[in-house]
Design an enzyme around this catalytic site. Structure first.
Site, mmCIF file in Angstrom:
data_model
loop_
_atom_site.group_PDB
_atom_site.id
_atom_site.type_symbol
_atom_site.label_atom_id
_atom_site.label_comp_id
_atom_site.label_asym_id
_atom_site.label_seq_id
_atom_site.Cartn_x
_atom_site.Cartn_y
_atom_site.Cartn_z
ATOM 1 N N GLN A 123 -8.213 10.751 8.859
ATOM 2 C CA GLN A 123 -6.905 11.422 8.879
ATOM 3 C C GLN A 123 -6.756 12.319 7.642
ATOM 4 O OE1 GLN A 123 -2.954 9.625 9.994
ATOM 5 N NE2 GLN A 123 -2.724 9.446 7.784
ATOM 6 N N GLN A 133 1.051 10.601 18.572
ATOM 7 C CA GLN A 133 -0.262 10.183 18.078
ATOM 8 C C GLN A 133 -0.712 8.846 18.663
ATOM 9 O OE1 GLN A 133 1.303 10.096 13.858
ATOM 10 N NE2 GLN A 133 -0.160 8.438 13.648
ATOM 11 N N GLY A 167 0.831 -1.209 0.000
ATOM 12 C CA GLY A 167 0.000 0.000 0.000
ATOM 13 C C GLY A 167 0.864 1.256 0.000
ATOM 14 N N HIS A 168 1.901 1.267 0.849
ATOM 15 C CA HIS A 168 2.806 2.423 0.880
ATOM 16 C C HIS A 168 3.553 2.559 -0.454
ATOM 17 C CE1 HIS A 168 2.677 1.426 5.313
ATOM 18 N NE2 HIS A 168 2.398 2.714 5.341
HETATM 19 O O1 PAF Z 1 -0.661 7.530 8.387
HETATM 20 C C1 PAF Z 1 0.419 7.500 9.009
HETATM 21 O O2 PAF Z 1 1.253 6.613 8.786
HETATM 22 C C2 PAF Z 1 0.707 8.563 10.059
HETATM 23 O O3 PAF Z 1 -0.448 8.911 10.753
HETATM 24 C C3 PAF Z 1 1.408 9.810 9.483
HETATM 25 C C4 PAF Z 1 0.531 10.540 8.490
HETATM 26 C C5 PAF Z 1 2.707 9.396 8.815
HETATM 27 C C6 PAF Z 1 1.745 10.782 10.626
HETATM 28 O O4 PAF Z 1 2.573 10.197 11.570
#
Ligand code: PAF
EC number: 6.3.2.1
Length: 286
Positions: free
Chosen positions: A155, A61, A36-37
């Site tokens: 997000q 977070q 996915g990344h």
């Molecule tokens: O989606 C993520 O992997 C994280 O929430 C992010 C956007 C890299 C912020 O740490």
């Protein structure tokens, strides 16, 4: 691919690219990268001359009982996957670089409204941490375009709100969710699933599809949400939420109790199977 862990080196490399008139795309991540990344990197590649990815497991977070300590860290495999997908620069800030006064004493970015429901209600402070770190990363990288997965639907909404409100001159692109053959959304957390939980996990995507069909067949929002809760519970999940919303997530769908107005909708689920919390969503029209 360059790997950089000092802010000065990051800024001077990016400045060279900017002076050469090159457009810069950015993909922020927390590492433990999967297909996915890699698809986000390829999408970023299509949008710019240079692609920067960051890997930073952001402590602010994670809640006190969440998985910050055991969040999987796979630096060698991450670097290899980024290189193969076409990333030009890997930004690896330390916690000290990201939070010079310490994570507890940091200036925070707090996005109102959209953070108050769903994930925000179940993970207090989570989106403050996300908005804070993404704002810092945007200041460090100053990209022209940034790519985020649509799997983290709320997000993405939070980041779009922040970018608009703080006037970051950055185009935000949402990339489609990548799935396993059986429909399970790719996620770093899937590896926490036991062998017996893995086949059960597909019930989330199946339930989203049912929510879409039931909504399109004219069932009320309440009936769809109650049906989803029943299905997921029967499949062994502890459900945090299973809801239908308008894409802006600001308000519940209007026309409560009736079939409601037609238009764009998104079904969102967060549910726990054993120790693993999974989220997914499906956008559709009614
Ligand atoms: O989606 C993520 O992997 C994280 O929430 C992010 C956007 C890299 C912020 O740490």
């Amino acid at each position: 691919m360059l790997t950089v862990d000092q802010l000065g080196a990051l800024r001077s490399t990016l400045e060279t690219w900017r002076l050469a008139g090159q457009r810069i795309a950015f993909v922020p991540t927390m590492g433990n990268l999967h297909a996915g990344h890699h698809s986000l990197i390829r999408l970023a590649r299509e949008r710019a001359d240079r692609v920067v990815a960051s890997v930073f497991v952001n402590p602010t977070q994670f809640g006190p009982n969440e998985d910050y300590g055991r969040y999987p860290r796979t630096p060698e495999a991450d670097a290899e996957g980024l290189r193969a997908s076409g990333c030009d620069l890997l930004w690896l800030p330390s916690v000290e670089t990201m939070y010079p006064f310490g994570a507890e004493h940091t200036v925070q970015v707090r996005v109102p409204q959209v953070t108050e429901t769903l994930e925000g209600a179940h993970r207090p402070g989570h989106f403050d941490g996300v908005a804070t770190v993404v704002a810092r990363l945007f200041n460090q990288v100053r990209p022209d375009v940034a790519v985020f997965g649509r799997k983290d639907y709320q997000q993405l909404a939070v980041i779009r709100y922040m970018v608009r409100d703080l006037a970051f001159p950055i185009e935000i692109v949402g990339a489609d969710t990548r799935r396993e053959a059986d429909g399970l959304a790719l996620s770093s957390r899937n590896q926490y699933l036991s062998e017996s939980e893995r086949p059960q996990a597909v019930a989330i995507h199946a339930c989203l599809q049912w929510m879409r069909e039931a909504s399109q067949a004219g069932q009320s929002r309440e009936a769809v949400e109650a049906g989803a809760l029943e299905r997921l519970s029967a499949a062994g999940f502890a459900v945090d939420y299973a809801v239908v919303r308008r894409p802006d997530l600001g308000l519940p769908v209007l026309g409560e109790g009736g079939a409601g107005e037609s238009g764009a909708r998104v079904a969102l689920i967060a549910a726990r199977l054993g120790r693993t919390r999974l989220i997914d969503n499906l956008e559709f029209e009614t």
